[in-house]
Design a protein around this motif. Structure first.
Motif, PDB file in Angstrom:
ATOM      1  N   UNK A 140      50.306  24.678  21.775  1.00 13.88           N
ATOM      2  CA  UNK A 140      51.246  24.179  22.435  1.00 13.88           C
ATOM      3  C   UNK A 140      52.589  24.292  21.896  1.00 13.88           C
ATOM      4  N   UNK A 141      52.641  24.443  20.502  1.00 15.10           N
ATOM      5  CA  UNK A 141      54.157  24.672  19.925  1.00 15.10           C
ATOM      6  C   UNK A 141      54.653  25.954  20.033  1.00 15.10           C
ATOM      7  N   UNK A 142      53.922  26.932  19.927  1.00  8.64           N
ATOM      8  CA  UNK A 142      54.525  28.389  20.319  1.00  8.64           C
ATOM      9  C   UNK A 142      54.907  28.407  21.642  1.00  8.64           C
ATOM     10  N   UNK A 143      54.108  27.983  22.383  1.00 11.66           N
ATOM     11  CA  UNK A 143      54.543  28.277  23.838  1.00 11.66           C
ATOM     12  C   UNK A 143      55.940  27.314  24.063  1.00 11.66           C
ATOM     13  N   UNK A 144      55.750  26.208  23.404  1.00 13.11           N
ATOM     14  CA  UNK A 144      57.097  25.178  23.828  1.00 13.11           C
ATOM     15  C   UNK A 144      58.306  26.020  23.433  1.00 13.11           C
ATOM     16  N   UNK A 145      58.348  26.780  22.185  1.00  8.57           N
ATOM     17  CA  UNK A 145      59.450  27.459  21.808  1.00  8.57           C
ATOM     18  C   UNK A 145      59.849  28.476  22.777  1.00  8.57           C
ATOM     19  N   UNK A 146      58.851  29.097  23.483  1.00 12.05           N
ATOM     20  CA  UNK A 146      59.372  29.988  24.514  1.00 12.05           C
ATOM     21  C   UNK A 146      59.864  29.232  25.499  1.00 12.05           C
ATOM     22  N   UNK A 147      59.302  28.152  26.239  1.00 10.24           N
ATOM     23  CA  UNK A 147      59.837  27.445  27.276  1.00 10.24           C
ATOM     24  C   UNK A 147      61.168  26.752  27.118  1.00 10.24           C
ATOM     25  N   UNK A 148      61.370  26.232  25.720  1.00 15.93           N
ATOM     26  CA  UNK A 148      62.697  25.396  25.457  1.00 15.93           C
ATOM     27  C   UNK A 148      63.774  26.648  25.367  1.00 15.93           C
ATOM     28  N   UNK A 149      63.229  28.025  25.037  1.00 16.47           N
ATOM     29  CA  UNK A 149      64.560  28.950  25.003  1.00 16.47           C
ATOM     30  C   UNK A 149      64.684  29.415  26.578  1.00 16.47           C
ATOM     31  N   UNK A 150      64.110  28.656  27.488  1.00 13.20           N
ATOM     32  CA  UNK A 150      64.625  29.053  28.937  1.00 13.20           C
ATOM     33  C   UNK A 150      63.315  30.089  29.718  1.00 13.20           C
ATOM     34  N   UNK A 151      62.324  30.285  29.077  1.00 18.14           N
ATOM     35  CA  UNK A 151      61.441  31.279  29.876  1.00 18.14           C
ATOM     36  C   UNK A 151      60.108  30.577  29.789  1.00 18.14           C
ATOM     37  N   UNK A 152      59.518  30.217  31.358  1.00 13.73           N
ATOM     38  CA  UNK A 152      58.527  29.492  31.555  1.00 13.73           C
ATOM     39  C   UNK A 152      57.168  30.523  31.840  1.00 13.73           C
ATOM     40  N   UNK A 153      57.469  31.856  31.576  1.00 14.27           N
ATOM     41  CA  UNK A 153      56.516  32.986  31.722  1.00 14.27           C
ATOM     42  C   UNK A 153      55.675  33.320  30.287  1.00 14.27           C
ATOM     43  N   UNK A 154      54.633  32.311  30.222  1.00 14.19           N
ATOM     44  CA  UNK A 154      53.886  32.251  29.097  1.00 14.19           C
ATOM     45  C   UNK A 154      52.285  32.677  29.257  1.00 14.19           C
ATOM     46  N   UNK A 155      51.825  33.493  28.314  1.00 16.20           N
ATOM     47  CA  UNK A 155      50.364  33.745  28.266  1.00 16.20           C
ATOM     48  C   UNK A 155      49.898  33.568  27.050  1.00 16.20           C
TER      49      UNK A 155
END
Length: 257
Positions: A140-155
């Motif tokens: 959850x936490x690595x994905x959260x870093x990507x999302x909070x940097x402004x990118x919701x495109x996560x695999x």
């Protein structure tokens, strides 16, 4: 958009572990494109420009980022394929993003905040491999870093956990747990059969188990599958024991659809 296709269909990330030469990339990419057309599924071509975490300093690493991006661009244009590669340092994100459609974050580096943020800020899809020491819930936490940097495109990608020395074990519950985070979940079927550092200065493994890993992941709800492949894996310059032989790729993929 590629991410929309990934969210709505079974997808495959396929290619040789490391860029050995342009001819190899063309040969594998031609077959990858054929797989996508035959099964009517999204396929992404993958290869590494630098294997920065080889066991031995004497092992082949790759052509480097400048030449590697040129080689990937050639594949992308010749076969009309989306492409991906892994990055290891934040400065590489912007360079690779000029060519690739997906930036891959290596498992050992999935908690490196600067790397994740740099990848996110490119606007490209970010594929974060789960570290060998983390659970699916922890991702959850690595994905959260990507999302909070402004990118919701996560695999998020499962690739096994360290099991004692020189061995990995896959807890497939991690796939189920990672899906709860709301992102597509991919199963790395070839790195999960590795025996890290277990072959006298290089990583060993056994490709025999790749189809079984894939089918087990399917049972747990995997959305996509990552498989490295090579025409002659026994003589490949990196990760040969774990790669699917190119001629076996189609029969390995067919049961997953």
């Amino acid at each position: 958009m590629l991410f929309d296709k990934i969210k709505s269909s079974t997808f495959f990330i396929l290619g040789p572990c490391v860029m050995e030469d342009q001819e190899l990339l063309y040969r594998v990419a031609e077959h990858v494109a054929y797989i996508g057309q035959k099964f009517k599924v999204p396929v992404i071509f993958k290869s590494s420009f630098d294997k920065a975490n080889r066991t031995s300093i004497h092992s082949y690493r790759g052509p480097g980022i400048e030449k590697g991006m040129e080689m990937l661009k050639n594949v992308k244009e010749k076969f009309d394929l989306p492409v991906t590669t892994d990055i290891h340092e934040p400065y590489q994100a912007a360079i690779a993003a000029q060519v690739v459609d997906i930036l891959q974050i290596p498992a050992f580096l999935c908690r490196q905040t600067d790397l994740l943020v740099a990848a996110a800020k490119t606007g490209k899809i970010v594929n974060v491999k789960k570290a060998q020491f983390l659970s699916g819930q922890d991702m959850f936490y690595p994905a959260q870093k990507v999302i909070e940097a402004g990118n919701k495109q996560v695999i998020l990608t499962e690739r096994g956990n360290s099991f004692g020395y020189n061995n990995l074990a896959v807890d497939f519950r991690n796939i189920y747990d990672m899906k709860k985070h709301g992102h597509p979940v991919c199963m790395d079927c070839t790195h999960s059969v590795q025996r890290p550092g277990g072959a006298g200065g290089k990583t060993g493994g056994d490709r025999t188990f790749v189809p079984m890993m894939a089918l087990a992941a399917k049972a747990f709800g995997a959305d996509g599958y990552f498989m490295e492949t090579h025409p002659d894996p026994d003589n490949a310059l990196s990760d040969g024991p774990n790669m699917v032989k190119l001629t076996d790729l189609e029969k390995t993929i067919a049961p997953l659809l």
